[in-house]
Design a protein around this motif. Structure first.
Motif, mmCIF file in Angstrom:
data_model
loop_
_atom_site.group_PDB
_atom_site.id
_atom_site.type_symbol
_atom_site.label_atom_id
_atom_site.label_comp_id
_atom_site.label_asym_id
_atom_site.label_seq_id
_atom_site.Cartn_x
_atom_site.Cartn_y
_atom_site.Cartn_z
ATOM 1 N N ALA A 42 0.911 -1.243 -0.021
ATOM 2 C CA ALA A 42 0.036 -0.072 -0.033
ATOM 3 C C ALA A 42 0.846 1.233 -0.075
ATOM 4 C CB ALA A 42 -0.877 0.176 1.218
ATOM 5 N N SER A 45 -2.591 4.188 3.590
ATOM 6 C CA SER A 45 -3.769 3.590 4.401
ATOM 7 C C SER A 45 -4.480 4.308 5.096
ATOM 8 C CB SER A 45 -3.115 2.322 5.045
ATOM 9 O OG SER A 45 -2.495 1.376 4.484
ATOM 10 N N ARG A 59 -6.465 0.229 1.720
ATOM 11 C CA ARG A 59 -5.347 0.333 1.228
ATOM 12 C C ARG A 59 -5.257 0.890 -0.301
ATOM 13 N NH1 ARG A 59 -2.389 -0.814 5.971
ATOM 14 N NH2 ARG A 59 -3.362 -2.612 6.869
ATOM 15 N N ALA A 133 1.854 4.354 4.044
ATOM 16 C CA ALA A 133 1.136 3.185 4.616
ATOM 17 C C ALA A 133 0.854 3.117 5.863
ATOM 18 C CB ALA A 133 1.611 1.709 4.386
#
Length: 215
Positions: A42, A45, A59, A133
């Motif tokens: 990802a 997120s 994601r 992420a």
């Protein structure tokens, strides 16, 4: 009399929206769902916030233009989601993240300060980066980084991922998306189109010229 006409028009618009939602679901069921975005892959997120709860995490893969929705489990590490269930994956044209206006202001100030080039300002700007992420640290509020997601699928078709997940067809192109945080960690997301403003929780819209009058 004009108020009655407006209510009738709004009800008719809602009926059209329901029909379009059903049509969109039928079309989507015939397409192949893309492979999910894993936590490791990802680029960003987004933890969905609903009245203090966190029912989903989204994601985003910018390179693949794929968004995957995970159902969170109580007590787990949201950023790893090792035991979470993958619900849906979408191919999108553009992904909007609902960021609160207060965070937007801080990010704008940090970017402006970073452009001036001082080491302290650069460090402050880096701390507000959300295209990752895992969340940047420190954050002023735990819910900074976005609280909902709006996916543009193309041809004015959109998917809202918040306290619920639903699809709809807009009456114009959406150009901005805001996730205002209210009391008790209840979010009030809305999308701004070229002609209309769409309220995600209420599942309705108001023409922009009326919004301007109310301001």
């Amino acid at each position: 009399m004009s108020g009655v006409v407006a209510l009738v028009a709004l009800a008719a618009a809602g009926a059209i929206g329901i029909r379009r939602l059903v049509q969109l679901k039928r079309r989507a069921s015939t397409t192949t769902e893309p492979d999910p975005v894993t936590p490791e892959a990802a680029d960003r997120s987004v933890v969905i916030v609903d009245n203090g709860g966190r029912p989903f995490i989204v994601r985003l893969s910018y390179k693949r233009r794929i968004a995957t929705v995970y159902r969170t489990r109580w007590g787990e590490d949201l950023w790893k989601c090792s035991s979470s269930e993958v619900l849906l994956s979408f191919r999108y044209r553009r992904a909007f993240v609902g960021v609160d206006p207060r965070e937007r202001k801080l990010e704008a100030e940090a970017k402006q300060a970073k452009n001036k080039g001082s080491p302290a300002a650069t460090a402050a700007a880096d701390a507000t980066v959300t295209d990752a992420a895992a969340p940047a640290s420190p954050r002023k509020y735990w819910w900074f980084g976005g609280t909902s997601v709006l996916l543009d699928l193309g041809q004015r078709r959109y998917v809202f991922i918040g306290l619920v997940i639903y699809a709809f067809t807009a009456y114009d192109d959406i150009v901005d998306y805001v996730g205002t945080m209210g009391n008790s960690h209840v979010t009030y997301p809305y999308a701004v189109g070229k002609k209309n403003t769409y309220m995600m929780i209420e599942r309705t819209y108001v023409p922009n010229h009326i919004v301007q009058i109310c301001k």
